[in-house]
Motif scaffolding. Structure first.
Motif, PDB file in Angstrom:
ATOM      1  N   TYR A  60       0.833  -1.199   0.036  1.00  0.00           N
ATOM      2  CA  TYR A  60       0.037  -0.208   0.144  1.00  0.00           C
ATOM      3  C   TYR A  60       0.835   1.248   0.087  1.00  0.00           C
ATOM      4  CZ  TYR A  60      -4.257   2.552   0.179  1.00  0.00           C
ATOM      5  OH  TYR A  60      -5.227   3.144  -0.259  1.00  0.00           O
ATOM      6  N   ILE A  61       2.080   1.260   0.442  1.00  0.00           N
ATOM      7  CA  ILE A  61       2.891   2.484   0.205  1.00  0.00           C
ATOM      8  C   ILE A  61       3.998   2.633  -0.764  1.00  0.00           C
ATOM      9  CG2 ILE A  61       2.323   3.083   2.634  1.00  0.00           C
ATOM     10  CD1 ILE A  61       5.079   1.778   3.395  1.00  0.00           C
TER      11      ILE A  61
ATOM     12  N   SER B  81      -3.284   6.992   3.898  1.00  0.00           N
ATOM     13  CA  SER B  81      -3.836   5.661   3.586  1.00  0.00           C
ATOM     14  C   SER B  81      -5.187   6.114   2.933  1.00  0.00           C
ATOM     15  CB  SER B  81      -3.878   4.874   4.305  1.00  0.00           C
ATOM     16  OG  SER B  81      -2.205   4.499   4.617  1.00  0.00           O
TER      17      SER B  81
ATOM     18  N   MET C 131       1.708   7.118  -3.898  1.00  0.00           N
ATOM     19  CA  MET C 131       1.856   7.100  -2.647  1.00  0.00           C
ATOM     20  C   MET C 131       3.200   7.462  -2.090  1.00  0.00           C
ATOM     21  SD  MET C 131      -0.410   6.149   0.097  1.00  0.00           S
ATOM     22  CE  MET C 131      -0.297   6.261   1.837  1.00  0.00           C
TER      23      MET C 131
ATOM     24  N   ASN D   3       3.729  10.474   0.527  1.00  0.00           N
ATOM     25  CA  ASN D   3       4.370  10.662   1.876  1.00  0.00           C
ATOM     26  C   ASN D   3       5.432  11.423   2.179  1.00  0.00           C
ATOM     27  OD1 ASN D   3       2.699   8.585   3.233  1.00  0.00           O
ATOM     28  ND2 ASN D   3       3.706   6.882   2.241  1.00  0.00           N
TER      29      ASN D   3
ATOM     30  N   ILE E  95      -4.943   9.246  -0.236  1.00  0.00           N
ATOM     31  CA  ILE E  95      -4.570   8.771  -1.705  1.00  0.00           C
ATOM     32  C   ILE E  95      -5.784   8.366  -2.457  1.00  0.00           C
ATOM     33  CG2 ILE E  95      -4.207   6.452  -1.052  1.00  0.00           C
ATOM     34  CD1 ILE E  95      -1.853   8.586  -3.012  1.00  0.00           C
TER      35      ILE E  95
ATOM     36  N   SER F 145      -8.149   2.206   7.089  1.00  0.00           N
ATOM     37  CA  SER F 145      -6.847   3.042   6.823  1.00  0.00           C
ATOM     38  C   SER F 145      -5.606   2.426   7.708  1.00  0.00           C
ATOM     39  CB  SER F 145      -6.985   4.483   6.843  1.00  0.00           C
ATOM     40  OG  SER F 145      -7.645   5.142   5.766  1.00  0.00           O
TER      41      SER F 145
ATOM     42  N   SER G 232       1.509  -1.968   6.316  1.00  0.00           N
ATOM     43  CA  SER G 232       2.734  -1.125   5.760  1.00  0.00           C
ATOM     44  C   SER G 232       3.885  -1.211   6.666  1.00  0.00           C
ATOM     45  CB  SER G 232       2.023   0.116   5.378  1.00  0.00           C
ATOM     46  OG  SER G 232       1.207   0.221   4.479  1.00  0.00           O
TER      47      SER G 232
END
Length: 980
Positions: A534-535, A559, A540, A544, A562, A682, A689
């Protein structure tokens, strides 16, 4: 009087939706009818609801066909009869055996054979005769047959135009042009509801047939409960009181594990939740979910619990989730409110290779009669319809391709064939096309599920209901989501590889420690997250970095930010700006400050929508949640949704909110809510993550091997191999003496697996390493052939990918040898040799492979070069004026860069023009991003993998630099030399 009515669920046959079918019946004066869709009961429950609402008596049934031939119709006398019919079809579907030509004896259902059936009729069996067959009764001695005749008027279409649509559907189903659809492949031209009185007139000479039909229908009563009731398994222990006590015991024990004995806030929340869960009768739902987790944990499976249920402290105490509702100040009403009729969602993720065992446990634990996977219904959509209709019309592929090209829309409008396709398309759009299987929904029911549906057996091999999640919810079923994802597989395998390769055990569940780890948070902030669930996507990473995200709480917000809704509403930028200057936030209204201070006045989570609806607009919790669900596409009553939208505005005005503020708040709500996560959802993603990022930070080589062996993530396989090399891994080409089917790691040495070799047969992928484990290393090419029975084509693949380099011979020498050994044989003998025969040696000239030849072999067989980089393959030595890490020092300047293509993303502007975001690597392997506006990219398009020369302006936002592309072009590579 209609015993044989079909809806669109008679797939690629019937043309009317259930509501349209009922409306057409009303228009024709029908007061009762039987829905008998072909080999399915998908529409039965919807049919009964619609008929009850419109004042028609519904009767449930099924039409049974084999090889397109009508066998008989089953008509349920009552609920038990419908179960019998569903059980009968289910048995044949699940056991994959053909339907019998003669129906079995049913206790509570009638069978109607088409006229002409010559078998002996049982007491509950009849013959259906069409009005155009009545001449066969002329002067016939009917005898006992007189009481067995029923009026049969099938209904498939609404009118003559609908009949034409039916013909196209049949052509699509049979994959033939319209002229090749035979009479027996389609319904009759009069298979529709007849005007009032007309059917009776056609049977006027045989009034007894009408009486028989009417009497049979009058005996049928669909004694199903009206409205939505809870049809899920009602207890876990068999007793509701015991359920309550067990849930309380487990929750309090779990609370002590999570918070210790003296946390009064946790105890207060647990007791409050338990009270609401009990009052709403959701104890069994929680306990069954706990039981699934208990089983999977006992097998050593990792899981991630998410969904709205992750807002629950009870779920946290039961170890269903790893999200602490107190730490995150989660909004209880997003999880449960006193008016809620369905339990909260628990999405339980497992590794892709473990989920099926969990599902198997559920089926065995709760019984095959009470357990099934949830179905879905795919529909005819857009371009696929145009293609299907075009094929049925017999149009050439090139013409059909032109009709699906949006750039030719102006020309297409003038085309007569296209206008015809469009007319059919408008009637066919969103019609059901085929039944499929839901991503992970499982139903566990109180009564046998065949009261409500027959079951299919899709390729997955587990019984599946014939309707989707929306219908399930309307009937009264709530699903358990048992899902799979690659990210958990990455984590699970990485932990095992670290233990094997470094003899270190990792407790991957110590997530709170990972969240405070400076090294992990530094990588998060820098965007060094490729491979991490997810990152890892460019978007993403960019977010971040703009947020300077270095903590769990910020990542939780990121989360959800995005998601498309926040970005499209313009609130992503607003959040980032406010995050960096919280003291300068301007709130739309005091209520927004009061409710959304944590997120700087920006709606980030689904519960923020509920908060705004309740506190800003004055709605109650139930209406607010329905409004949120309507925006997310999970609530299908358009009329109810529109009423709630009006209510939002009316109530807000009554509370004295300024109209301009109401409009802006609603704009943000409506553009955002459908694409957001709940905060707990999230947070669940953020937990996973952190687990991934911890492994990547401290065990990057093992982690990247795990990513590759779980078939990657967001990026191409080549990028993960590069990440392996950047982390100090020495990556080797596949080798028959060192490689396994998957990638393996020993110390810093990594051998690519046979799975990644294009064209290599699955049998040899497993056989080569297995034979080596059993009988030792291969000594030569001849030894490989003798021990595995490999053929010429497969041996050539291994030679060209470099898998026999241990022999010390060049690829060309080995290719000579393999042709001499196998060239005259179609396939080597698999029988064992009594004596090993030495291969003949031939004197050959010096045969050497160049580095460039090897690189092209790797490109072909692995999808990327390993012995060289893509930059090494370029015809030019130029690598750009600047590299990625220096971009921030050139903001506002026009620069030239050389980048290796990683990926691209297409988006649509407000003017419905396309623009693109690109992601590239420079020659040092560092990432940079590009933006391609509509006025430039059509002139300078993406042309797939390779390296590009990029000219553009450096721009920066919140300290993150990227390139707005003015020109770019793919750079040529060195030509492929003559290869074997």
């Amino acid at each position: 009087m209609y015993l044989n009515v079909h809806s669109q669920y008679s797939l690629r046959y019937g043309t009317m939706s259930i509501p349209a079918l009922v409306e057409e019946a009303i228009a024709c004066g029908v007061t009762q009818m039987v829905l008998t869709d072909i080999n399915n009961s998908t529409g039965i429950m919807e049919f009964m609801r619609e008929c009850d609402e419109k004042g028609i008596k519904p009767i449930a049934g099924l039409e049974f066909r084999k090889d397109k031939r009508l066998l008989y119709m089953g008509i349920a006398r009552d609920r038990e009869g419908m179960k019998e019919l569903n059980d009968f079809l289910t048995e044949h579907n699940l056991e994959q055996k053909p339907l019998p030509d003669v129906a079995p004896a049913f206790a509570n259902a009638y069978i109607v054979y088409p006229y002409g059936y010559s078998g002996q009729l049982k007491a509950n069996e009849f013959l259906g005769i069409r009005f155009d067959q009545l001449n066969k009764l002329f002067n016939a001695e009917l005898g006992e047959l007189k009481d067995k005749l029923l009026a049969l008027q099938p209904v498939f279409v609404a009118d003559k135009i609908d009949y034409r649509l039916h013909e196209y559907l049949r052509g699509i189903d049979l994959n033939v042009v319209l002229t090749e659809v035979k009479t027996e492949d389609k319904c009759g031209r009069t298979d529709m509801f007849l005007p009032p009185g007309q059917l009776e007139a056609k049977f006027a000479r045989y009034a007894f047939i009408l009486d028989n039909t009417r009497n049979l229908m009058n005996r049928c009563v669909m004694d199903y409960p009206k409205g939505r009731i809870n049809l899920n398994r009602r207890t876990f222990t068999g007793n509701k009181k015991n359920d309550r006590e067990l849930l309380e015991k487990l929750a309090l024990s779990g609370m002590e594990y999570r918070y210790g004995r003296s946390d009064k806030e946790a105890l207060r929340k647990v007791k409050h939740e338990l009270k609401v869960i009990s009052e709403l009768d959701f104890c069994a739902y929680f306990l069954i979910t706990w039981d699934i987790i208990r089983y999977s944990s006992s097998q050593g499976y990792y899981h991630v619990g998410r969904g709205s249920g992750a807002n629950s402290i009870v779920a946290y105490c039961l170890k269903i989730t790893e999200v602490d509702p107190i730490e995150l100040n989660l909004y209880f009403e997003r999880f449960l409110n006193a008016q809620r009729t369905s339990p909260p969602d628990f999405d339980i993720d497992y590794s892709w290779d473990e989920r099926e065992d969990v599902q198997d446990y559920i089926f065995k634990r709760y019984g095959s009669q009470h357990t099934a996977l949830l179905g879905t219904m795919s529909t005819f959509k857009d371009r696929s319809i145009i293609r299907e209709i075009g094929k049925v019309m017999g149009l050439p592929k090139s013409e059909i391709d032109g009709f699906t090209d949006p750039t030719r829309s102006r020309f297409n409008r003038e085309n007569e064939a296209f206008r015809k396709i469009t007319a059919i398309y408008e009637r066919m759009a969103n019609m059901p096309n085929q039944r499929s299987i839901h991503a992970g929904g499982v139903l566990i029911t109180e009564d046998p599920i065949t009261y409500y549906t027959a079951l299919d057996l899709p390729p997955k091999g587990m019984a599946t209901v014939q309707w989707d999640m929306y219908e399930a919810e309307k009937i009264g079923f709530d699903k358990y989501d048992i899902l799979s994802q690659r990210g958990i597989g990455h984590i699970k395998m990485a932990v095992r590889l670290v233990e094997e390769n470094q003899q270190r055990k990792i407790d991957i569940h110590q997530v709170k420690a990972f969240m405070k780890d400076p090294g992990v948070n530094a990588n998060l902030k820098l965007g060094n997250t490729k491979g991490c669930f997810y990152i890892e996507s460019p978007a993403m990473i960019q977010l971040n970095r703009k947020l300077a995200c270095d903590s769990y709480l910020v990542l939780v917000a990121a989360s959800s930010i995005i998601r498309p809704g926040v970005a499209s509403s313009g609130m992503m930028g607003e959040y980032i700006k406010n995050h960096h200057a919280p003291d300068k936030v301007k709130y739309l209204h005091p209520v927004m400050e009061e409710q959304l201070k944590e997120t700087y006045g920006v709606m980030v989570y689904q519960e923020d929508v509920i908060k705004v609806c309740i506190h800003f607009a004055g709605m109650d919790g139930t209406d607010a949640d329905i409004l949120r669900r309507g925006m997310s596409g999970k609530y299908r009553s358009k009329r109810e949704f529109e009423r709630l939208v009006e209510r939002f505005h009316e109530l807000a005005l009554e509370l004295g909110r300024p109209e301009a503020v109401i409009r802006e708040v609603w704009r943000q709500v409506s553009s955002f809510a459908g694409y957001s996560f709940s905060k707990a959802h999230s947070a669940s993603f953020a937990v996973e993550s952190y687990q991934s990022l911890y492994l990547k930070t401290y065990y990057p080589r093992e982690f990247m091997v795990a990513v590759l062996n779980n078939y990657g993530g967001f990026y191409d396989r080549a990028l993960y191999v590069q990440e392996l090399q950047r982390s100090g891994g020495i990556v080797h080409l596949p080798c028959i003496n060192n490689s396994d089917s998957l990638v393996n790691i020993h110390g810093v040495d990594v051998h690519l697996g046979f799975v990644g070799v294009h064209g290599l047969n699955e049998n040899f992928i497993e056989l080569i390493p297995e034979e080596r484990r059993l009988n030792g290393a291969y000594q030569s090419l001849e030894d490989l052939i003798r021990r595995t029975g490999i053929g010429l084509e497969q041996a050539i693949i291994l030679i060209r990918v470099g898998a026999l380099r241990f022999t010390g011979k060049s690829k060309k020498e080995l290719l000579w040898a393999v042709h001499l050994l196998l060239g005259a044989k179609a396939k080597p003998s698999s029988s064992a040799e009594l004596f090993a025969v030495e291969a003949k040696n031939y004197s050959l000239p010096l045969l050497v492979n160049t580095a460039l030849e090897n690189a092209y072999h790797e490109l072909e067989l692995l999808g990327f070069p390993l012995s060289m980089t893509m930059f090494d393959l370029l015809q030019t030595d130029y690598r750009g004026d600047i590299y990625a890490n220096d971009l921030i020092n050139h903001v506002g300047q026009i620069v030239r860069m050389v980048g290796q293509y990683v990926c691209e993303k297409t988006v649509h502007t407000k003017n419905d023009q396309k623009m693109w975001f690109g992601n590239f690597l420079d020659a040092d392997g560092n990432t940079f991003d590009t933006v391609h506006f509509p006025n430039n990219t059509p002139v300078y398009p993406f042309r797939g993998k390779g390296c590009y020369l990029i000219m553009g302006k450096v721009v920066a936002e919140f300290g993150f630099a990227s390139v707005e592309v003015l020109k770019f072009a793919k750079l040529p590579i060195l030509p492929n030399p003559v290869i074997c």
